[in-house]
Design a protein around this motif. Structure first.
Motif, PDB file in Angstrom:
ATOM      1  N   SER A  40      -8.591  69.641 -43.776  1.00 10.43           N
ATOM      2  CA  SER A  40      -8.141  71.027 -43.856  1.00 10.43           C
ATOM      3  C   SER A  40      -7.803  71.479 -42.445  1.00 10.43           C
ATOM      4  CB  SER A  40      -9.227  71.928 -44.450  1.00 10.43           C
ATOM      5  OG  SER A  40     -10.311  72.054 -43.531  1.00 10.43           O
ATOM      6  N   HIS A  69      -9.866  73.841 -49.363  1.00  5.44           N
ATOM      7  CA  HIS A  69     -10.523  72.577 -49.036  1.00  5.44           C
ATOM      8  C   HIS A  69     -11.596  72.253 -50.058  1.00  5.44           C
ATOM      9  CE1 HIS A  69     -12.082  69.327 -46.579  1.00  5.44           C
ATOM     10  NE2 HIS A  69     -13.297  69.845 -46.665  1.00  5.44           N
ATOM     11  N   ASP A  70     -11.604  71.018 -50.531  1.00  6.34           N
ATOM     12  CA  ASP A  70     -12.729  70.491 -51.296  1.00  6.34           C
ATOM     13  C   ASP A  70     -12.978  69.073 -50.795  1.00  6.34           C
ATOM     14  OD1 ASP A  70     -10.367  69.579 -52.339  1.00  6.34           O
ATOM     15  OD2 ASP A  70     -11.111  69.396 -54.389  1.00  6.34           O
ATOM     16  N   PHE A  76     -13.750  70.241 -42.949  1.00  5.85           N
ATOM     17  CA  PHE A  76     -13.510  71.662 -43.161  1.00  5.85           C
ATOM     18  C   PHE A  76     -13.344  72.258 -41.767  1.00  5.85           C
ATOM     19  CE2 PHE A  76     -15.187  75.919 -44.915  1.00  5.85           C
ATOM     20  CZ  PHE A  76     -13.917  76.283 -45.317  1.00  5.85           C
ATOM     21  N   THR A  79     -15.752  73.815 -38.605  1.00  4.72           N
ATOM     22  CA  THR A  79     -17.164  73.825 -39.002  1.00  4.72           C
ATOM     23  C   THR A  79     -18.012  72.987 -38.050  1.00  4.72           C
ATOM     24  OG1 THR A  79     -16.596  74.136 -41.317  1.00  4.72           O
ATOM     25  CG2 THR A  79     -18.790  73.272 -40.846  1.00  4.72           C
ATOM     26  N   PHE A 113     -19.079  78.031 -39.849  1.00  7.02           N
ATOM     27  CA  PHE A 113     -17.695  77.740 -40.240  1.00  7.02           C
ATOM     28  C   PHE A 113     -16.665  78.182 -39.200  1.00  7.02           C
ATOM     29  CE2 PHE A 113     -19.912  78.518 -44.391  1.00  7.02           C
ATOM     30  CZ  PHE A 113     -20.023  77.178 -44.720  1.00  7.02           C
ATOM     31  N   ARG A 117     -15.297  82.546 -44.145  1.00  9.60           N
ATOM     32  CA  ARG A 117     -14.730  81.610 -45.114  1.00  9.60           C
ATOM     33  C   ARG A 117     -15.235  81.934 -46.518  1.00  9.60           C
ATOM     34  NH1 ARG A 117     -12.136  81.212 -41.176  1.00  9.60           N
ATOM     35  NH2 ARG A 117     -12.127  79.463 -39.693  1.00  9.60           N
ATOM     36  N   SER A 207     -14.203  75.242 -51.144  1.00 13.99           N
ATOM     37  CA  SER A 207     -13.856  76.537 -50.564  1.00 13.99           C
ATOM     38  C   SER A 207     -12.686  77.127 -51.330  1.00 13.99           C
ATOM     39  CB  SER A 207     -13.484  76.364 -49.089  1.00 13.99           C
ATOM     40  OG  SER A 207     -12.873  77.534 -48.584  1.00 13.99           O
ATOM     41  N   LYS A 273      -5.943  73.504 -47.035  1.00 13.81           N
ATOM     42  CA  LYS A 273      -5.330  72.175 -47.044  1.00 13.81           C
ATOM     43  C   LYS A 273      -3.830  72.313 -47.231  1.00 13.81           C
ATOM     44  CE  LYS A 273      -7.445  69.956 -50.308  1.00 13.81           C
ATOM     45  NZ  LYS A 273      -7.922  68.862 -51.176  1.00 13.81           N
TER      46      LYS A 273
END
Length: 573
Positions: A40, A69-70, A76, A79, A113, A117, A207, A273
């Motif tokens: 991301s 983002h996953d 991420f 972070t 983060f 976020r 997220s 992303k």
């Protein structure tokens, strides 16, 4: 173990996440992206496309797809993870959890983060070893962590018993989270990495933060476009062939030849992303004209007229060229005056009038513009003997010359000269005023000379004067039979002053060129369809040939360099 999947807020679009049916039918593990390469935030995306070294991109279109983002915390963007100085434990008597020093325990960590976020879920996964189950998650309240946990889901500060592999939240916007695991985080056997790295790599996050104010650039060039706000769906990029060509010029100057891909540098203010949509790229090949070993050629003009310059482009294959565009750098050297009228054709030598020792002829100069007169052009008949004439400019007096010369210029002719235009240039420009007509009088200084008459002229009729008896109209001249001539004068404001017209393959470009380099372009592409209407030319003797027709409306010279043809070939790219 407590299953918290039912707490997921699944009121999201398929653009934001994978299809929600994954979570519903195939379980939690299919809903999280366990690909460790999922990134991301700022990113470089390579557009795979072969572009030859002699190609020029004509069209490049594409789109970007924004999503949240996953993946793991490490990817991420922004972070960081640090070990917490405190952790919580449940008293022996039960009840709310109490704070205790973490010491060397490494159960509790702070997830920072780097900005606000949107967090929907956290999960641990079997990725080269697994983190312990999650027993507590606390939100950041601005100056400290809150006392009401996001997990477990109750009003009291308690630890989950037992811990769980995943927790979800309905709507959380936070800059930090406090997370505590059931057991200390330990490194895999034989590894000495920091335990925070274990959390970054093995704790996964869902997220709903989307790319914000996304900026797009080609390579390290300045951004050519910014998407204001969140990028939450597939969005087209503006056409950016100029930016891509500038990037290609830079890397070719540094030694690159054929290009197999080019980078899109994508930056954003919040880490979502970015995926690439479909990209279309159309390029033309380029060929550069040569004259011998040179890419530069000059043409000189003695007077207004037309010349042709062959353009030869080296060809490495026998395939025909479909010409799309031709550009050329032009360096002119012309005076301030232009030839009027602008007709460059010769005059048929059918009717003429002669001057000799006892016969003068005169032609009215209609002055329609206030300007400067630099000279005249006369079309003379072929002559067999040497001769010389005197040209006088006289003012108008009641429709005739006043016999008082204000300009005198002599011209001599060799024997057996062909018919053609002759320039009579003044030693200095003559200022003229609109509406105040002049006359030019032709007198013989030696021998006899004939000037061609124009039966279709719009000028006043030619007059003759024999033995100084006064000017009269020719007896047989019932119309406006006039001397064929041109005025060499400075153009008036708003008048067509273009000094050069260039024609290639039926397309003409007129140019009023200052005395500096200019780039002119011939385009054969249809503006609506993008289809080329240019010529298709087959190579001969390893070169593709075109004809450049040059029409000049003054005497001078013009230099051509960097003559570049863009084309496509009848072959697969």
């Amino acid at each position: 173990m407590v299953d918290t999947r039912h707490d997921l807020d699944i009121s999201v679009t398929a653009t934001e996440y994978s299809a929600v049916s994954w979570q519903t039918h195939w379980g939690w593990e299919n809903y999280i992206n366990y690909n460790l390469d999922a990134q991301s935030g700022n990113t470089t995306q390579l557009i795979e496309h072969h572009i030859p070294r002699n190609a020029r991109v004509r069209i490049v279109n594409g789109s970007l797809i924004g999503s949240a983002h996953d993946g793991n915390l490490r990817h991420f963007s922004g972070t960081s993870v640090s070990a917490s100085a405190i952790e919580y434990e449940t008293p022996a008597a039960g009840g709310e959890a109490v704070v205790t020093s973490a010491g060397e325990s490494s159960k509790a960590f702070i997830l920072d983060f780097g900005g606000i976020r949107k967090v929907k879920a956290l999960a641990v996964a079997e990725v080269d070893g697994k983190l312990p189950p999650i027993v507590m998650v606390l939100p950041w309240m601005g100056i400290e962590f809150g006392s009401k946990p996001l997990f477990p889901y109750n009003e009291k500060l308690t630890l989950a018993d037992p811990g769980v592999d995943n927790v979800s939240f309905t709507a959380v916007e936070t800059a930090k989270l406090f997370i505590q695991f059931e057991n200390p985080v330990i490194n895999p056997p034989g590894e000495e990495m920091d335990r925070t790295d274990e959390v970054l790599d093995k704790l996964f996050i869902i997220s709903s933060t989307l790319p914000l104010n996304t900026r797009v650039a080609v390579g390290n060039r300045p951004p050519f476009h910014t998407y204001a706000g969140e990028l939450k769906e597939e969005t087209p990029l503006p056409e950016f062939s100029d930016e891509l060509n500038a990037y290609l010029d830079e890397i070719r100057a540094a030694g690159a030849e054929d290009v197999e891909n080019f980078p899109l540098m994508i930056t954003m203010d919040a880490p979502g992303k970015i995926a690439l949509g479909d990209f279309q790229l159309v390029y033309d090949r380029e060929g550069k004209a040569k004259w011998g070993d040179s890419h530069r050629q000059s043409i000189s003009f003695d007077r207004q007229g037309v010349q042709h310059l062959p353009l030869k482009f080296p060809a490495s294959t026998p395939n025909s060229w479909q010409i799309h565009r031709i550009s050329l750098d032009v360096i002119p050297e012309f005076p301030d005056w232009r030839s009027f009228p602008r007709n460059t054709l010769d005059v048929p030598d059918k009717i003429s009038a002669s001057v000799c020792s006892d016969l003068n002829i005169a032609q009215c100069l209609s002055i329609t513009e206030t300007t400067e007169l630099y000279g005249l052009g006369l079309f003379v008949s072929a002559n067999k003997e040497k001769s010389a004439i005197l040209i006088e400019i006289q003012t108008d007096k009641q429709g005739q010359p006043d016999n008082i010369p204000i300009v005198e210029e002599s011209v001599t002719f060799a024997a057996n000269d062909d018919a053609g235009w002759v320039d009579v240039m003044f030693s200095k420009p003559l200022s003229v005023v609109a509406g105040k007509n002049l006359w030019f009088v032709i007198k013989s200084k030696k021998g006899r000379l004939s000037v061609v008459l124009d039966s279709d002229s719009t000028e006043k009729a030619v007059l003759f004067n024999r033995n100084s008896a006064g000017y009269k109209k020719f007896p047989y001249n019932s119309g406006n039979l006039a001397i064929s001539f041109r005025q060499y004068r400075k153009p008036a404001v708003g008048e067509n002053a273009r000094v050069v017209s260039l024609t290639i393959a039926g397309t003409t470009v007129d140019a009023d060129l200052p005395e500096e380099m200019n780039t002119l372009t011939f385009s054969y592409l249809d503006a609506e369809t993008g289809v080329s209407k240019g010529p298709v030319v087959a190579p001969e003797n390893n070169s593709v040939g075109l004809d450049l027709q040059i029409t000049a409306h003054a005497s001078g010279s013009i230099t051509f360099q960097n003559v570049i043809a863009r084309y496509q070939q009848e072959m697969a790219y």
